[in-house]
Design an enzyme around this catalytic site. Sequence first.
Site, PDB file in Angstrom:
ATOM      1  N   CYS A 156      -3.269   2.601  -5.624  1.00  0.00           N
ATOM      2  CA  CYS A 156      -2.349   2.340  -4.521  1.00  0.00           C
ATOM      3  C   CYS A 156      -1.616   1.020  -4.787  1.00  0.00           C
ATOM      4  O   CYS A 156      -2.270   0.041  -5.140  1.00  0.00           O
ATOM      5  CB  CYS A 156      -3.179   2.282  -3.243  1.00  0.00           C
ATOM      6  SG  CYS A 156      -2.341   1.720  -1.772  1.00  0.00           S
TER       7      CYS A 156
ATOM      8  N   HIS B 288      -2.312  -3.001  -3.695  1.00  0.00           N
ATOM      9  CA  HIS B 288      -3.708  -2.820  -3.281  1.00  0.00           C
ATOM     10  C   HIS B 288      -4.622  -2.701  -4.497  1.00  0.00           C
ATOM     11  O   HIS B 288      -5.742  -3.207  -4.487  1.00  0.00           O
ATOM     12  CB  HIS B 288      -3.797  -1.577  -2.387  1.00  0.00           C
ATOM     13  CG  HIS B 288      -5.125  -1.382  -1.740  1.00  0.00           C
ATOM     14  ND1 HIS B 288      -5.465  -0.229  -1.104  1.00  0.00           N
ATOM     15  CD2 HIS B 288      -6.214  -2.187  -1.615  1.00  0.00           C
ATOM     16  CE1 HIS B 288      -6.694  -0.324  -0.621  1.00  0.00           C
ATOM     17  NE2 HIS B 288      -7.167  -1.504  -0.918  1.00  0.00           N
TER      18      HIS B 288
ATOM     19  N   TYR C 137      -2.467  -1.451   8.962  1.00  0.00           N
ATOM     20  CA  TYR C 137      -1.302  -2.084   8.336  1.00  0.00           C
ATOM     21  C   TYR C 137      -0.460  -2.820   9.378  1.00  0.00           C
ATOM     22  O   TYR C 137      -0.368  -2.408  10.532  1.00  0.00           O
ATOM     23  CB  TYR C 137      -0.413  -1.035   7.662  1.00  0.00           C
ATOM     24  CG  TYR C 137      -1.145  -0.137   6.714  1.00  0.00           C
ATOM     25  CD1 TYR C 137      -1.722  -0.624   5.546  1.00  0.00           C
ATOM     26  CD2 TYR C 137      -1.266   1.228   6.978  1.00  0.00           C
ATOM     27  CE1 TYR C 137      -2.390   0.217   4.664  1.00  0.00           C
ATOM     28  CE2 TYR C 137      -1.926   2.080   6.103  1.00  0.00           C
ATOM     29  CZ  TYR C 137      -2.494   1.564   4.954  1.00  0.00           C
ATOM     30  OH  TYR C 137      -3.153   2.394   4.096  1.00  0.00           O
TER      31      TYR C 137
ATOM     32  N   LYS D 107      -8.679   2.045  -6.731  1.00  0.00           N
ATOM     33  CA  LYS D 107      -7.439   2.646  -6.243  1.00  0.00           C
ATOM     34  C   LYS D 107      -6.279   2.374  -7.190  1.00  0.00           C
ATOM     35  O   LYS D 107      -6.294   1.410  -7.937  1.00  0.00           O
ATOM     36  CB  LYS D 107      -7.109   2.096  -4.860  1.00  0.00           C
ATOM     37  CG  LYS D 107      -8.213   2.362  -3.868  1.00  0.00           C
ATOM     38  CD  LYS D 107      -7.726   2.166  -2.468  1.00  0.00           C
ATOM     39  CE  LYS D 107      -8.845   2.481  -1.508  1.00  0.00           C
ATOM     40  NZ  LYS D 107      -8.569   3.576  -0.652  1.00  0.00           N
TER      41      LYS D 107
ATOM     42  N   HIS E 204       0.832  -1.198   0.000  1.00  0.00           N
ATOM     43  CA  HIS E 204       0.000   0.000   0.000  1.00  0.00           C
ATOM     44  C   HIS E 204       0.868   1.250   0.000  1.00  0.00           C
ATOM     45  O   HIS E 204       2.067   1.193   0.268  1.00  0.00           O
ATOM     46  CB  HIS E 204      -0.840   0.065   1.283  1.00  0.00           C
ATOM     47  CG  HIS E 204      -1.781  -1.056   1.464  1.00  0.00           C
ATOM     48  ND1 HIS E 204      -3.084  -0.998   1.052  1.00  0.00           N
ATOM     49  CD2 HIS E 204      -1.622  -2.274   2.040  1.00  0.00           C
ATOM     50  CE1 HIS E 204      -3.693  -2.131   1.363  1.00  0.00           C
ATOM     51  NE2 HIS E 204      -2.832  -2.919   1.953  1.00  0.00           N
TER      52      HIS E 204
END
Length: 143
Positions: free
Chosen positions: A128, A119, A43, A126, A13
């Site tokens: 990410c 991610h 996380y 996203k 991420h």
Amino acid sequence: MTPRTKTDTIVIHCAATKPSMDIGYDEIRKWHVEDNGWDDVGYHYIIKRDGTLQTGRDESMVGSHARQVNGTSLGICLVGGVDDNNDWENNFNDEQFETLKTIVLKLKDKYQIEKIIGHYEVDDVKKCPSFDVTEWKENNGLV
């Protein structure tokens, strides 16, 4: 929090922060706990701008970082990932990428993990972590 019974994936991420924002565990935990109402930081590991590795949520617990695979994955977050206009940008530095490689290798060996993804691979809304994880794996001998 719930203990994770299976670990087969590492999800990479970004914090979606500008390169000028030198934040870490404390700020991200505040966002996750106070702003999102979660039990803890989502996380398992956070990599600061200087490459420092910080431990987040206990490694044995289910994370809160990628809804689709939280129950079977470990989440690693690199601080950075957007430009000054909040557009996705790979603005990570060599120290962060070196730390990322080190922790991924450690976790890969510890849990016999083959699946290392960004991610964006489980959430197509996203971008990410703002870089191509497959290319990064290939360039670092992780495939």
